[in-house]
Design an enzyme around this catalytic site. Structure first.
Site, short mmCIF file in Angstrom:
data_model
loop_
_atom_site.label_atom_id
_atom_site.label_comp_id
_atom_site.label_asym_id
_atom_site.label_seq_id
_atom_site.Cartn_x
_atom_site.Cartn_y
_atom_site.Cartn_z
N LYS A 194 37.49 0.26 78.89
CA LYS A 194 38.25 0.88 79.98
C LYS A 194 37.32 1.58 80.98
CE LYS A 194 37.91 5.33 78.52
NZ LYS A 194 37.59 6.56 79.28
N THR A 207 42.33 6.45 82.77
CA THR A 207 41.00 6.40 83.39
C THR A 207 41.01 5.63 84.70
OG1 THR A 207 40.15 6.38 81.13
CG2 THR A 207 38.57 5.94 82.86
#
Length: 331
Positions: free
Chosen positions: A190, A247
């Site tokens: 991620k 994120t």
């Protein structure tokens, strides 16, 4: 298991946040820091102005520069930057008891070898029982006691459940998992995808492009996870999709903010030079691309991020390359 004391290896923002939440769960906490000035400030004024300036830490959190002190704890959380895990875990191994629990809280892959951090720790501390804690959570929010939820994975389901109970309290919920591989991969990949999401925002490409990028990025993450032995439900859980959404959705993310700066025309060197904290996606991108190539996995977004980070293509060339790819079935 008697898990009253928790040792935190790493006194950065994430390490101090986990120390703070472990105290809220009733654990006795000792935190190890590399920098004596940070350790002294935690002990003397209960602050970490370098990494977590707006938070007052619990008075009972003790800081030390001795790994031996941390190794005396019942369970240890390893919160150093991913590229330092091998060296720090190797030093820590000299002080560990047989079968001591070591939970990896760093998010990344080892750049030189492309290995999961559990593999790295397994090589240098083979007697330890290794787990992973990962999920959507900004250090500042967790340190201040705002609600969050994470995945805590150990190979044994019962052990994972007991550890989850050990660190959980009303504002910090730990969900147990036996998928140590999956819990780590989500947090690592991620970061790379968040750089791409930041570039989309920095270039002003719009919310539609952002949504498409995150969705196709999740497909890449899932393909890689399954190829490496992770469970699909872990990829769709807190440590996978959950962490990806967080994120890729906030400039408070170091990786997304880096991407925003790149999209706005700043150079990688210029951005990194202005930071004291580590942007893990910069190191993980190359490792992800190498694994994908070795496994024959199609990961065009991660490949493009690596191209930009490594100076192999410009941001505009990376975007053009992604938009000109042949159309195919979704999957």
């Amino acid at each position: 298991m008697n898990l009253q004391s928790a040792g935190i290896v790493g006194a950065g923002a994430w390490g101090c946040a986990l120390a703070q939440t472990a105290r809220r769960a009733g654990r006795d906490v000792t935190i190890w820091g590399y920098e004596p000035s940070v350790v002294d400030e935690i002990n003397e004024s209960h602050r970490n102005s370098a990494y977590l300036p707006d938070v007052v830490l619990d008075d009972d959190i003790r800081a030390t520069t001795s790994l031996k002190d941390v190794a005396a704890c019942d369970v240890i959380l390893l919160v150093t930057p991913a590229q330092h895990v091998r060296s720090i875990a190797g030093e820590l191994a000299f002080h560990l008891r047989p079968d001591q629990i070591l939970i990896i809280c760093a998010k990344g892959l080892e750049q030189q070898t492309g290995k999961l951090l559990s593999e790295v720790v397994g090589e240098v501390a083979p007697a330890a029982e290794i787990g992973a804690l990962s999920g959507p959570g900004f250090a500042d929010e967790i340190a201040r006691g705002l609600p969050s939820a994470v995945t805590l994975a150990m190979a044994g389901e019962n052990e994972a459940a007991e550890l989850a109970q050990t660190f959980s309290h009303p504002s910090f919920r730990c969900y147990a998992s036996a998928d140590v591989i999956g819990a780590q991969l989500g947090g690592a990949v991620k970061n790379v995808l968040a750089i791409a999401a930041g570039i989309v925002q920095g270039k002003g490409l719009g919310a539609s492009a952002h949504a498409a990028l995150v969705t196709r990025g999740f497909a890449e993450l899932t393909r890689l996870g399954i190829a490496l032995g992770a469970k699909r439900e872990t990829m769709a859980g807190l440590s996978g999709l959950g962490d990806l959404i967080l994120t890729c959705g906030s400039a408070a993310s170091r990786n997304m903010s880096l991407g925003i700066a790149l999209g706005q025309g700043r150079t990688l060197g210029d951005v990194l030079k202005s930071r004291s904290s580590v942007t893990e996606g910069v190191f993980t991108a190359g490792a992800v691309v190498e694994i994908a190539a070795a496994k024959g996995i199609d990961m065009p977004i991660c490949h493009s991020v690596h191209g930009v980070i490594a100076g192999l293509q410009t941001v505009d060339e990376a975007i053009e390359g992604l938009l000109s790819r042949p159309l195919r079935s979704e999957g």
